[in-house]
Write a protein that holds these residues in place. Structure first.
Motif, PDB file in Angstrom:
ATOM      1  N   ASP B  16       2.515  -8.945  13.216  1.00 50.45           N
ATOM      2  CA  ASP B  16       2.382  -9.110  11.771  1.00 50.45           C
ATOM      3  C   ASP B  16       3.405  -8.270  11.018  1.00 50.45           C
ATOM      4  O   ASP B  16       3.973  -8.708  10.028  1.00 50.45           O
ATOM      5  N   LYS B  34       1.971   0.112   3.464  1.00 42.10           N
ATOM      6  CA  LYS B  34       0.917   1.110   3.296  1.00 42.10           C
ATOM      7  C   LYS B  34       0.282   1.382   4.642  1.00 42.10           C
ATOM      8  O   LYS B  34       0.457   0.612   5.586  1.00 42.10           O
ATOM      9  N   PHE B 176       4.065  -7.418   1.341  1.00 42.69           N
ATOM     10  CA  PHE B 176       3.175  -6.286   1.557  1.00 42.69           C
ATOM     11  C   PHE B 176       2.712  -6.267   3.000  1.00 42.69           C
ATOM     12  O   PHE B 176       2.447  -7.300   3.590  1.00 42.69           O
ATOM     13  N   HIS B 177       2.635  -5.067   3.555  1.00 43.18           N
ATOM     14  CA  HIS B 177       2.015  -4.972   4.866  1.00 43.18           C
ATOM     15  C   HIS B 177       1.252  -3.667   4.978  1.00 43.18           C
ATOM     16  O   HIS B 177       1.732  -2.621   4.562  1.00 43.18           O
ATOM     17  N   TYR B 178       0.053  -3.756   5.531  1.00 43.62           N
ATOM     18  CA  TYR B 178      -0.746  -2.569   5.759  1.00 43.62           C
ATOM     19  C   TYR B 178      -0.738  -2.281   7.255  1.00 43.62           C
ATOM     20  O   TYR B 178      -1.178  -3.111   8.043  1.00 43.62           O
TER      21      TYR B 178
END
Lengths: 392, 284
Positions: B16, B34, B176-178
């Motif tokens: 991912d 994040k 965005f990636h967490y």
């Protein structure tokens, strides 16, 4: 292309805009993702979701769209708007009934029934049944509105949420992104300002420079000063859950406004009354509690304390050890509150319930007494008065 | 598509995460990362730059950082002072304009990678002040009246520790990636990448101790990947025998060199107290 998917995501409550949609299409055009669902999932997630808290919601919407199987009712129900449930509860009770219930039974009896019911419920729950039926189980009031028991939505599955809320005690954190209507509150909070120059000197002090240059016989002598900042320090305690659910919106507005207005702001949550510990995060309230003593030591006496709560509870919760509805408190709430007020002389209690109703609740009068009458309504004028008092 | 990032030999990236990075590279939009502290957010930018063979410009944000500093700073104060001293350089304003990391990256001959580290540390308005710059990849220098626009749109990687919410308008422009905390399997891979020669058994024990420790309730700062790597490094350097780790029941003993994992005095105290209590209860 994929328009359905886009709207499905939007309907799931994820704030996506046209911009993100176009980005996704562009990414597909550029063949960032291979033609597998997995790749598409990762790509669309990083395009559409900008907050890890929404991942779960996105997963369900995605699964729903792609095979219609993964949307498990349990998870889904977590996100049913609280209003629906609240409305349903309110439908089943008239105003008179609510009043009547308040007068029913003594405290002891209420507590006893409540605990009994709670125990029963847990046992039954372990047994595998998901149904909820009794008074205290409703997350909308300390004891539920009816000690005799209301069955909400026996037929529908949405009551499972009630069980979940109760079991996990997952009160939502206050959302401080409520922008609408916070402006007025900010203006009210502005009264609590005390500008001071602190920190690194990074601003040209024009007056000082002119004076120093003149003294220097015309040769430039630069003077710097730190930037002016609001030096007010604030501790806010929010009552959360139970009877406060009715005021979530106004509390969120207050919280939002306070967050932007005060640079030194520390906030904590409590339930009904302040006892030996409070917490910062409602999702982890059971394992991450902060002892009140620690707060008293950590934050100096120049902090100003604002407590936001309806102070509507049984008077025993304030005056008696063991009176808390949630745990056994060795010392009474009033003792802890006094300790708090001893350390922080500047304090105010903001009460969201309408002022006209205050005199009918003994607990409110008690709290008011403890606070030396410094209780104000959660209205613009009330806030204004509170800030004025705090600024004195 | 020219460039693709697929992890490096020193950095294990999930599928991912790779997708998010590749999307950001392909669409030339910023990527917001994040995750828990110590999960390799900052490392990502270094690795991406390394893997793509692009120069990296780093901009570490502090609470006093202003958006303007990323572009350029005009040092009016030293110019004023120099003018009093009659320096030659005063005549050209360009001598007093200091380029920020974004300017450097925009001007770079080859496509660059920019790291904006811990954007949440800055003032709440900070991201808003960068909207146009990140969107159009250009900005105007008022002092010299020139427009600086990027030769090649750089890959911009932004990290956040979630201390402040970022404005919607800003988020709209980003991918965005967490970064999730890695599970045991991924952790194995990560350790393998860093310590290829590590004994299987030691690693197994160490990971168990580590994940047990993370479960300890009430820890202020849970040990993260970077702490684990530090700890392993010390374990290897000290040549700690496997047996020392084998009493891996957290409740009875303190793991050797626990100081590398617990960074907070209160956490160490708490942990020692828990261990002590458990030992006592076992004796009775």
């Amino acid at each position: 292309m994929l328009l359905d998917f886009f709207f499905r995501i939007r309907d799931a409550g994820i704030p996506v805009s046209v911009k993100e949609y176009l980005t996704l299409l562009d990414a597909l055009r550029l063949r960032v993702a291979n033609e597998t669902v997995d790749d598409f999932y990762f790509l669309s997630r990083s395009t559409f979701v900008k907050n890890e808290a929404l991942y779960d919601r996105f997963d369900r919407a995605f699964g729903d769209y792609f095979n219609g199987l993964e949307s498990l009712p349990d998870d889904f129900l977590k996100n049913i708007p609280e209003e629906w449930l609240k409305k349903q509860l309110e439908l089943s009770l008239s105003e008179e009934e609510k009043k009547l219930i308040e007068t029913l039974g003594g405290w002891e009896k209420l507590m006893e029934t409540f605990r009994q019911r709670l125990e029963e419920q847990e046992k039954r729950h372990q047994g595998g049944s998901k149904w909820i039926g009794t008074a205290g189980k409703s997350p909308f009031g300390a004891y539920g509105y009816n000690p005799e028991g209301i069955r909400i939505g026996q037929a529908g599955s949405r009551n499972r949420r009630a069980v979940k809320v109760w079991d996990k005690r997952e009160y939502r954190n206050l959302d401080d992104n409520v922008e609408l209507g916070t402006r007025n509150i900010k203006v009210a909070l502005k009264r609590l300002r005390k500008f001071a120059r602190e920190g690194a000197a990074d601003e040209l002090d024009l007056d000082g420079t002119i004076r120093a240059t003149a003294n220097n016989g015309g040769y430039l002598d630069l003077k710097m000063v730190p930037e002016r900042r609001n030096a007010i320090k604030v501790l806010i305690f929010f009552d959360i859950g139970g009877s406060m659910d009715d005021y979530v919106r106004s509390c969120e507005e207050l919280f939002s406004a306070a967050r932007t207005e005060f640079k030194h702001l520390e906030y904590f949550y409590f339930h009904n009354f302040i006892y030996e510990s409070v917490w910062r995060d409602n999702r982890r309230r059971n394992n991450e509690r902060i002892p009140l003593g620690q707060i008293l030591h950590k934050y100096a006496a120049d902090y100003k304390v604002i407590v936001v709560g309806d102070a509507t509870m049984s008077p025993y919760e304030i005056t008696y050890p063991g009176g808390s509805v949630e745990h056994f408190n060795e010392e009474a709430g009033s003792v802890w509150l006094k300790r708090l007020l001893d350390v922080y002389p500047k304090a105010a209690w903001i009460n969201p319930t309408p002022e006209a109703r205050w005199k009918y609740h003994e607990s409110i009068s008690l709290t008011r007494e403890l606070f030396d009458d410094r209780m104000y309504g959660l209205t613009l004028s009330g806030l204004g008065k509170a800030m004025k008092q705090l600024a004195k | 598509m020219a460039d693709r990032f697929s992890g490096t030999k020193d950095y294990v990236a999930g599928e991912d995460l790779m997708m998010a990075v590749n999307a950001a590279i392909a669409l030339q939009r910023p990527l917001l990362i994040k995750g828990e502290p110590g999960t390799g957010k900052t490392m990502l930018a270094l690795e991406v730059a390394g893997a793509l063979g692009r120069p990296l410009y780093q901009w570490h944000i502090k609470s006093t950082s202003k958006a303007q500093q990323g572009l350029y700073e005009y040092d009016a104060v030293s110019r004023l002072r120099d003018s009093q001293l009659g320096e030659e350089s005063v005549k050209d304003i360009k001598n007093y304009i200091m380029k920020g990391p974004l300017w450097e990256a925009f001007q770079s001959e080859e496509p660059a990678v920019v790291l904006i580290d811990e954007i949440d540390k800055a003032d709440i308005e900070f991201p808003n002040d960068l909207l146009r710059e990140l969107d159009r990849m250009e900005f105007f220098v008022y002092e010299t009246k020139e427009l600086i626009s990027a030769r090649h749109r750089p890959v911009i990687i932004i990290t956040s520790n979630n201390e402040k919410d970022l404005p919607d308008a800003f988020l709209r422009r980003c991918f965005f990636h967490y970064i999730q905390f890695p599970d045991k399997e991924t952790m194995n891979q990560i350790v393998d990448v860093h310590f290829p020669g590590i004994k299987k058994q030691l690693l197994q024990q160490a990971l168990e101790v580590f994940f047990d420790l993370r479960e300890t309730p009430g820890l202020k700062k849970k040990p993260s990947t970077s702490e684990l790597l530090d700890w392993l490094k010390i374990l290897l350097a000290e040549d700690v025998p496997i047996e020392a780790l084998q009493t891996n029941d957290q409740r009875k003993s303190i793991p050797p060199l626990a100081g590398a994992l617990l960074k907070n005095e209160q956490d160490v105290h708490l942990f020692e107290r828990l261990v002590f209590l458990n030992r006592r209860s076992e004796r009775t």
